[in-house]
Design an enzyme around this catalytic site. Structure first.
Site, PDB file in Angstrom:
ATOM      1  N   GLU A  39      -6.070  -9.220   3.590  1.00 31.71           N
ATOM      2  CA  GLU A  39      -5.171  -8.549   4.545  1.00 31.71           C
ATOM      3  C   GLU A  39      -5.096  -9.418   5.784  1.00 31.71           C
ATOM      4  O   GLU A  39      -6.125  -9.724   6.399  1.00 31.71           O
ATOM      5  CB  GLU A  39      -5.671  -7.154   4.930  1.00 31.71           C
ATOM      6  CG  GLU A  39      -5.509  -6.128   3.830  1.00 31.71           C
ATOM      7  CD  GLU A  39      -5.889  -4.716   4.265  1.00 31.71           C
ATOM      8  OE1 GLU A  39      -5.764  -4.392   5.460  1.00 31.71           O
ATOM      9  OE2 GLU A  39      -6.319  -3.945   3.394  1.00 31.71           O
TER      10      GLU A  39
ATOM     11  N   GLU B 104       0.846  -1.202   0.000  1.00 29.83           N
ATOM     12  CA  GLU B 104       0.000   0.000   0.000  1.00 29.83           C
ATOM     13  C   GLU B 104       0.877   1.246   0.000  1.00 29.83           C
ATOM     14  O   GLU B 104       2.027   1.208   0.435  1.00 29.83           O
ATOM     15  CB  GLU B 104      -0.872  -0.040   1.269  1.00 29.83           C
ATOM     16  CG  GLU B 104      -1.781   1.160   1.427  1.00 29.83           C
ATOM     17  CD  GLU B 104      -2.805   0.988   2.555  1.00 29.83           C
ATOM     18  OE1 GLU B 104      -2.677   0.045   3.355  1.00 29.83           O
ATOM     19  OE2 GLU B 104      -3.740   1.818   2.611  1.00 29.83           O
TER      20      GLU B 104
ATOM     21  N   ASN C 101     -12.459  -1.157  -0.470  1.00 28.12           N
ATOM     22  CA  ASN C 101     -11.693  -1.761   0.622  1.00 28.12           C
ATOM     23  C   ASN C 101     -12.297  -1.312   1.952  1.00 28.12           C
ATOM     24  O   ASN C 101     -12.587  -0.126   2.137  1.00 28.12           O
ATOM     25  CB  ASN C 101     -10.233  -1.285   0.562  1.00 28.12           C
ATOM     26  CG  ASN C 101      -9.446  -1.672   1.806  1.00 28.12           C
ATOM     27  OD1 ASN C 101      -9.067  -2.820   1.970  1.00 28.12           O
ATOM     28  ND2 ASN C 101      -9.226  -0.715   2.707  1.00 28.12           N
ATOM     29  N   GLU C 102     -12.496  -2.255   2.833  1.00 30.11           N
ATOM     30  CA  GLU C 102     -13.024  -1.950   4.169  1.00 30.11           C
ATOM     31  C   GLU C 102     -14.165  -0.937   4.081  1.00 30.11           C
ATOM     32  O   GLU C 102     -14.131   0.147   4.671  1.00 30.11           O
ATOM     33  CB  GLU C 102     -11.909  -1.512   5.125  1.00 30.11           C
ATOM     34  CG  GLU C 102     -10.901  -2.645   5.331  1.00 30.11           C
ATOM     35  CD  GLU C 102      -9.991  -2.522   6.562  1.00 30.11           C
ATOM     36  OE1 GLU C 102      -9.949  -1.450   7.182  1.00 30.11           O
ATOM     37  OE2 GLU C 102      -9.322  -3.524   6.871  1.00 30.11           O
TER      38      GLU C 102
ATOM     39  N   GLN D 150       2.268  -6.156   5.419  1.00 26.29           N
ATOM     40  CA  GLN D 150       2.404  -5.815   4.014  1.00 26.29           C
ATOM     41  C   GLN D 150       3.812  -6.191   3.576  1.00 26.29           C
ATOM     42  O   GLN D 150       4.686  -6.378   4.402  1.00 26.29           O
ATOM     43  CB  GLN D 150       2.139  -4.345   3.795  1.00 26.29           C
ATOM     44  CG  GLN D 150       0.737  -3.917   4.195  1.00 26.29           C
ATOM     45  CD  GLN D 150       0.398  -2.491   3.729  1.00 26.29           C
ATOM     46  OE1 GLN D 150       1.163  -1.809   3.066  1.00 26.29           O
ATOM     47  NE2 GLN D 150      -0.782  -2.037   4.146  1.00 26.29           N
TER      48      GLN D 150
ATOM     49  N   TYR E 140      -6.271  -9.129  11.527  1.00 26.26           N
ATOM     50  CA  TYR E 140      -4.933  -8.859  12.061  1.00 26.26           C
ATOM     51  C   TYR E 140      -4.780  -9.519  13.424  1.00 26.26           C
ATOM     52  O   TYR E 140      -5.680  -9.430  14.266  1.00 26.26           O
ATOM     53  CB  TYR E 140      -4.697  -7.351  12.176  1.00 26.26           C
ATOM     54  CG  TYR E 140      -4.472  -6.713  10.820  1.00 26.26           C
ATOM     55  CD1 TYR E 140      -3.225  -6.745  10.211  1.00 26.26           C
ATOM     56  CD2 TYR E 140      -5.519  -6.111  10.126  1.00 26.26           C
ATOM     57  CE1 TYR E 140      -3.013  -6.187   8.957  1.00 26.26           C
ATOM     58  CE2 TYR E 140      -5.321  -5.548   8.861  1.00 26.26           C
ATOM     59  CZ  TYR E 140      -4.053  -5.596   8.287  1.00 26.26           C
ATOM     60  OH  TYR E 140      -3.845  -5.050   7.039  1.00 26.26           O
TER      61      TYR E 140
HETATM   62  O1  AHR Z   1      -2.802  -2.687   6.184  1.00 27.87           O
HETATM   63  C1  AHR Z   1      -3.043  -1.473   6.823  1.00 27.87           C
HETATM   64  C2  AHR Z   1      -4.513  -1.096   6.829  1.00 27.87           C
HETATM   65  O2  AHR Z   1      -5.240  -2.029   7.565  1.00 27.87           O
HETATM   66  C3  AHR Z   1      -5.180  -1.082   5.482  1.00 27.87           C
HETATM   67  O3  AHR Z   1      -4.975   0.108   4.804  1.00 27.87           O
HETATM   68  C4  AHR Z   1      -6.623  -1.236   5.844  1.00 27.87           C
HETATM   69  O4  AHR Z   1      -7.354  -1.872   4.836  1.00 27.87           O
HETATM   70  C5  AHR Z   1      -6.584  -2.028   7.138  1.00 27.87           C
HETATM   71  O5  AHR Z   1      -7.365  -1.462   8.119  1.00 27.87           O
END
Ligand code: AHR
Length: 514
Positions: free
Chosen positions: A323, A54, A201-202, A372, A270
């Site tokens: 992600e 990103e 995205n999101e 990432q 995450y």
């Molecule tokens: O990967 C960092 C961020 O995490 C991304 O931009 C977003 O999609 C997520 O919240």
């Protein structure tokens, strides 16, 4: 039908009585790994080894792009050390330009002569100037250079369906139009192959703060304006839920029931600890908490997949975990908006466990993109000016590369618990499959940071490969000492004609059984 191996492993887990903290050292745990070669899952789509990059911090600028005039050795502006390292792990697919950045990005800012491109503020990530030096051409040519398929994330949050459709035409059409002539004028005659296109995205957050119902309708609407180039198809990816927030089940349900026009639904997750602490210098509590958080993705995937099964029993819609990764507090002294963190043996365990989980859900999970690729969150590669290092997570991706395209087998594990505080985890996790070369591969993860495991298996032959481990839980490479942790040779020590291992504490191993 596949067996739920995790459940079996849980059922078979021996009861271990801990009257003292788990960090006490004891005799090696007795672990049994049974590979059922008669129970095969769907092929492991190699795209689960995908990456995400990103416009965030130093992920693109300095991480990938240094420019043609840089003193750092480069190939047409892309740093050569990074290109070489990425080629080695055979990155199958790369997602760009975000993330949250995707929904503030106007693709027109990133085409044409670089010195004429507008400078914008990256309000998502640190409020810093975005020069747009790295745009559509730079990304798609980079993907070609490292041999990865392109996965573009379109802006559904702040641009129109017309803008999205025009971007697609600019990139993929072979016809003669004003947009494709502009592309040719900008240096690219032939269209690129964009295999995957993300519709936002999101959407529930930085991508437009939409309710699920509104996002589902909006996704259908945008999708209606995206047309496949003649003779080609691309996969439309709907922006789905996050496993980090409650409500991901109902979000999935709404999308699967009410939306349409997509062939894949994304899921973000995450691994984190609460409170968020730094990537290095931690104690066993963080170790156990982060591994628990990583393992939790399995039940999230199962629940999301079950809802998808209800509306899509033929499994036409794939689940893309586009992600995932271990997200720590940013490194001391760095911009919090840049999400730069070190990467240690603990992160390597998170990577291995997560890949093992993806191997157990191949009927639905067809792509995953670790967040990432460079200098951001759980990175493969860290750079500092001309210096570059490979993280333990990079090494896991390298070691696991025989699993790209492999056919997974069910694995039953009988292992004592690793317990620390309130966390109860399996002490060993495993994955096995037949690689594209016809050989049997076995991955083993010892989650216990203190105790080794004596692993017996039902496999005949001998096994050899590599292992990643270290003295400390936060063992990592630095720019001064970039090779502290790297894969070392590892082999079986057979018992009664069967493959067996002494698996050190806090380790990840991948072997071929011959
Ligand atoms: O990967 C960092 C961020 O995490 C991304 O931009 C977003 O999609 C997520 O919240």
């Amino acid at each position: 039908m596949r067996v739920n191996c995790r459940a079996i492993a849980g059922t078979l887990a021996m009861v271990v009585i801990f009257s003292s903290p788990a960090s006490a050292k004891r005799a090696p745990d007795k672990v049994t790994v049974t590979v059922d070669t008669s129970a095969q899952g769907a092929q492991i789509n190699r795209n689960i080894y995908g990456q995400f990059s990103e416009h965030l911090g130093r992920g693109i600028y300095e991480g990938i792009w240094v420019g043609e005039d840089s003193n750092i050795p480069n190939i047409r502006g892309y740093r050569k050390d990074v290109v070489d390292a990425l080629r080695k792990i055979r990155v199958p697919v790369l997602r760009w330009p975000g993330g949250c950045f995707a929904d503030q990005y106007d693709w027109r800012d990133g085409i044409g002569p670089r010195d004429k491109r507008p400078v914008r503020i990256n309000f998502n990530w640190g409020g810093v100037p975005e020069t747009n030096t790295f745009g559509t051409h730079e990304f798609l040519n980079f993907a070609e250079l490292i041999g990865a398929d392109a996965y573009i994330s379109g802006n559904m949050g702040s641009l129109t369906p017309h803008d999205m459709a025009q971007w697609l035409e600019y990139m993929t059409s072979a016809e003669k139009s004003s947009l494709t002539e502009e592309r040719r004028k900008n240096g690219r005659k032939e269209p690129w192959h964009v295999k995957f296109f993300g519709i936002g995205n999101e959407v529930w957050g930085c991508g437009g703060a939409m309710r699920a119902e509104y996002a589902a309708d909006t996704t259908s609407r945008y999708s209606a304006f995206l047309s496949d180039p003649p003779g080609e198809t691309f996969v439309r990816v709907a922006s789905g839920p996050t496993g980090n927030l409650p409500g991901y089940e109902s979000f999935t349900e709404t999308f699967m029931r009410d939306s349409g026009g997509f062939q894949a639904l994304s899921l973000h997750y995450y691994s984190r600890t609460s409170p968020s602490t730094r990537a290095t210098g931690f104690g066993e509590e963080k170790w156990a908490q982060l591994l628990r958080s990583a393992l939790n993705i399995e039940s999230i995937i199962s629940k999301v997949a079950a809802i998808m099964d209800k509306y899509d029993p033929d499994k036409k819609v794939a689940l893309f975990v586009d992600e995932w990764g271990a997200w720590h507090k940013e490194e001391l002294g760095t911009n919090p908006g840049f999400a730069y963190q070190q990467s240690t043996l603990l992160d390597a365990e998170v990577a291995a466990l997560t890949l093992n989980i993806f191997h157990r859900h191949t009927d639905r999970v067809k792509m995953a993109n670790i967040a990432q690729m460079i200098n951001v969150i759980q990175a493969m590669i860290l750079t500092r000016k001309e210096k570059m290092l490979l993280t333990p997570t990079y090494h896991v991706f390298d070691m696991y590369s025989p699993f790209q395209g492999a056919v997974p087998f069910d694995v039953r594990i009988s292992a004592p618990e690793y317990q620390y505080g309130d966390e109860h985890l399996p002490s060993v996790d495993a994955s096995a499959g037949i690689g594209k070369d016809g050989k049997l591969y076995l991955a083993l993860v010892n989650l216990d940071p203190v105790n080794s495991a004596s692993v017996s298996t039902n496999l005949s032959g001998i096994a050899h490969g590599t292992i990643l481990t270290g003295q400390a839980m936060d063992t990592h490479n630095t720019f001064e000492a970039p090779n502290i942790i790297h894969p070392m040779p590892f082999a079986s020590n057979n018992v009664g004609g069967k493959v067996a291992f002494d698996l050190p504490a806090k380790s990840v191993a991948v072997v071929v059984v011959e």
